[in-house]
Design a protein around this motif. Sequence first.
Motif, PDB file in Angstrom:
ATOM      1  N   PRO A  86       0.827  -1.206   0.000  1.00  0.00           N
ATOM      2  CA  PRO A  86       0.000   0.000   0.000  1.00  0.00           C
ATOM      3  C   PRO A  86       0.861   1.255   0.000  1.00  0.00           C
ATOM      4  N   GLN A  87       0.233   2.339  -0.389  1.00  0.00           N
ATOM      5  CA  GLN A  87       0.927   3.624  -0.509  1.00  0.00           C
ATOM      6  C   GLN A  87       1.448   4.101   0.855  1.00  0.00           C
ATOM      7  N   VAL A  88       2.608   4.745   0.826  1.00  0.00           N
ATOM      8  CA  VAL A  88       3.182   5.326   2.036  1.00  0.00           C
ATOM      9  C   VAL A  88       3.204   6.839   1.891  1.00  0.00           C
ATOM     10  N   ILE A  89       2.662   7.535   2.877  1.00  0.00           N
ATOM     11  CA  ILE A  89       2.715   8.996   2.920  1.00  0.00           C
ATOM     12  C   ILE A  89       3.771   9.386   3.949  1.00  0.00           C
ATOM     13  N   TYR A  90       4.730  10.149   3.528  1.00  0.00           N
ATOM     14  CA  TYR A  90       5.898  10.483   4.360  1.00  0.00           C
ATOM     15  C   TYR A  90       5.525  11.397   5.524  1.00  0.00           C
TER      16      TYR A  90
END
Length: 390
Positions: free
Chosen positions: A198-202
């Motif tokens: 899944p996408q990672v948001i920093y």
Amino acid sequence: MGACFSNQIKTDIASSTWLSSKFMSREGSKGSASATSFTHTLRTDGEILKNANLKSFTLSELKSATRSFRPDSMVGEGGFGCVFKGWIDETSLSPSRPGTGIVIAVKRLNQEGLQGHREWLAEINYLGQLDHPNLVKLIGYCLEEEQRLLVYEFMPRGSLENHLFRRGIFFQPISWNTRVRMALGAARGLAFLHNAQPQVIYRDFKASNILLDSNYNAKLSDFGLARDGPEGDNSHVSTRVVGTQGYAAPEYVATGHLSAKSDVYSFGVVLLELLSGRRAIDKNQPVGEHNLVDWARPYLTNKRRLLRVMDPRLQGQYSLTRALKIALVALDCISIDSKVRPTMNDVVKTLEEFHVQKETPKEQQSLQPSNESNNKKSPQAVNYPRPSIM
């Protein structure tokens, strides 16, 4: 080693993490290293990550590697704690004599600091699984005697913040071409995170979290505030608001709605810092210029006005045509409407084109900074290429 934070340092860190002093728990978080998702391998008590990609160091090993955390081994400090330089054997990863083997950076959690166990685990969960040239490599960790430590590759040039904002006759400003290359490297790191599954948001993209290797290649560090992005048809995730003043996207600050476009806004702020040599928030600037985004936005639409924003230390190193194109990328990234911000894939493709172009700096010599007031003319569009999976 004793406490490594003075009261003043704690105050500075508290102001830099203005949005919140506590990390929001990663509900249902998974992290990702590639197009294939991975499963957390935490013990049921949630204390130790068992990860084949990381070494579990003993406290004794890290004491030996850093010469018992001696003050002269300390190379930095931040919200997590103090960072020490050490050495380990390249093959066995066991401690080695100073100057031999691999140079490492050991972060030691400050028990009284503003970041704690959740951030420590988040750092392991993400960097223990993610692998990319523009992310700092996590080598291992230690959890022993209530001590929490993280072991990274050593980044000899320190942070972008230190290089960009230092002043003095002994400090050479970062060149224009190096700044463009740093922006591209950081953009690639963010694009990789946003393309993960899944996408990672920093969530805490800023100059102090961009570290530089010996060749000034940019790598993202400090994943304590990172979290998984929205899934399915969801456009955002709702979280407690955390981050750093001046870098956080306005819709995130106002609503707690977090998306990859929140990182894009933060990238735009750092791009403005690279162009201007100014901090995102700087109370030492004249009244009306404390907030870099608010001050710079009206000047990013044409060459003559842009000269008011450009770092004067870069004079003669760039063409205004190219600088304007990069300024327009920054302008799109800091758009108030998150929906019209580019993706990081778009930004990477555009910066790659600028990176290979030959500079013609003579162009700027015919123009002088304008004293015009804010120009209300709509900014010209940048033709971004279509997104592609990295």
